[in-house]
Write a protein that holds these residues in place. Structure first.
Motif, PDB file in Angstrom:
ATOM      1  N   ARG A  66       6.217  -4.501  -0.682  1.00  0.00           N
ATOM      2  CA  ARG A  66       4.984  -4.885  -1.346  1.00  0.00           C
ATOM      3  C   ARG A  66       5.248  -5.314  -2.788  1.00  0.00           C
ATOM      4  N   ARG A  70      -1.214  -4.128  -7.489  1.00  0.00           N
ATOM      5  CA  ARG A  70      -2.214  -3.862  -6.451  1.00  0.00           C
ATOM      6  C   ARG A  70      -3.096  -5.094  -6.226  1.00  0.00           C
ATOM      7  N   ASN A  73      -1.177  -7.682  -4.191  1.00  0.00           N
ATOM      8  CA  ASN A  73      -1.129  -7.291  -2.790  1.00  0.00           C
ATOM      9  C   ASN A  73      -2.425  -7.650  -2.071  1.00  0.00           C
ATOM     10  N   VAL A  77      -2.682 -10.162   1.204  1.00  0.00           N
ATOM     11  CA  VAL A  77      -3.323  -9.812   2.469  1.00  0.00           C
ATOM     12  C   VAL A  77      -4.506 -10.741   2.754  1.00  0.00           C
ATOM     13  N   ARG A 101      -0.623  -8.132   6.603  1.00  0.00           N
ATOM     14  CA  ARG A 101      -1.443  -6.920   6.544  1.00  0.00           C
ATOM     15  C   ARG A 101      -0.580  -5.771   6.064  1.00  0.00           C
ATOM     16  N   GLU A 102      -1.244  -4.738   5.589  1.00  0.00           N
ATOM     17  CA  GLU A 102      -0.510  -3.549   5.161  1.00  0.00           C
ATOM     18  C   GLU A 102      -0.080  -2.736   6.377  1.00  0.00           C
ATOM     19  N   LEU A 109       4.070   2.434   2.143  1.00  0.00           N
ATOM     20  CA  LEU A 109       3.323   1.243   2.525  1.00  0.00           C
ATOM     21  C   LEU A 109       4.191  -0.005   2.353  1.00  0.00           C
ATOM     22  N   LEU A 111       4.299  -4.517   3.807  1.00  0.00           N
ATOM     23  CA  LEU A 111       3.535  -5.640   4.335  1.00  0.00           C
ATOM     24  C   LEU A 111       4.159  -6.100   5.646  1.00  0.00           C
TER      25      LEU A 111
END
Length: 250
Positions: A66, A70, A73, A77, A101-102, A109, A111
């Motif tokens: 990722r 934030r 990210n 997405v 998607r995460e 976490l 991607l």
């Protein structure tokens, strides 16, 4: 890495790889060698550097690290697609990713994205110019006028995705810059023949160790088809693997 222009992308379509097996193999190498990947969300102005963590051919997905941001990210997405750029053994590689998607990956976490259906493997001449083997030579057949010998065979000294260096030992060819030879057949051992026009770009007179002379012609592929270019790429990859195996003592 350099900025990508629309004109470049259009000109690189001849370097497109569509084989799922080859795409998976290339992505696995990128992951294993921990090559950095530049991920562009909305062009050059919105990009981050990431890495390819895993490739799962069975599920048809890949996993990327990722962004540290934030907000970025969220944009990744939310994007319809992103453009990825990396390099593998000095070969520039580009591909689009969709369905980002995460996902959970090794306790954190990451991607996930669908495997790209195609990628561009930009093997440029300055990066990949392979010397052809003497034991299993590559030969080009060129049709000349009857008074110059008719269909004649010329050994190649090297090959790249941009063209070849050809040895004209009997000085049969017109070496003037810009001379073109249409319908040339190049027989690639274990790959098969390719047909293309060769355009003379340079010529050098060489004296061999036995004091004999030869002429080396640097020729560019002109209007080579995608299928024929793919065959050249496969042959260069084959030569590289054989060279690496020899260096490793196998």
């Amino acid at each position: 890495m350099q900025a990508i222009t629309d004109a470049e992308l259009a000109s690189w379509r001849n370097y497109e790889v569509g084989s799922r097996r080859e795409i998976v193999a290339l992505l696995c190498q990128i992951s294993e060698k921990r090559q950095l990947v530049r991920l562009m969300i909305r062009g050059e102005g919105d990009a981050c550097v990431t890495s390819l963590l895993a490739v799962d051919a069975n599920s048809g997905t890949i996993v990327l690290d990722r962004s540290i941001s934030r907000e970025q990210n969220a944009r990744i997405v939310g994007a319809d697609k992103v453009v990825c750029e990396t390099a593998l053994d000095k070969i520039r590689i580009l591909f689009n990713l969709q369905g980002l998607r995460e996902t959970d990956f090794e306790g954190g976490l990451a991607l996930a994205a669908d495997l790209p259906p195609t990628l561009i493997r930009l093997q440029r001449r300055e990066f990949y110019r392979m010397t052809t083997p003497v034991t299993n030579p590559v030969r080009a057949t060129i049709t000349l006028p009857p008074e110059l010998g008719g269909a004649s065979v010329f050994p190649l000294a090297d090959i790249s995705c941009g063209g070849v260096a050809m040895l004209d030992n009997k000085h049969q060819l017109n070496a003037a810059i810009g001379t073109s030879y249409p319908g040339c057949r190049i027989d690639l051992p274990e790959i098969g023949p390719v047909t293309t026009t060769l355009l003379v770009r340079n010529a050098i007179e060489l004296t061999l160790l036995n004091d004999k002379t030869t002429r080396r012609l640097g020729c560019q592929f002109l209007d080579i088809s995608r299928a024929n270019l793919a065959a050249v790429q496969r042959y260069i990859t084959k030569l590289e693997r054989e060279r690496n195996a020899r260096l490793a003592g196998h």
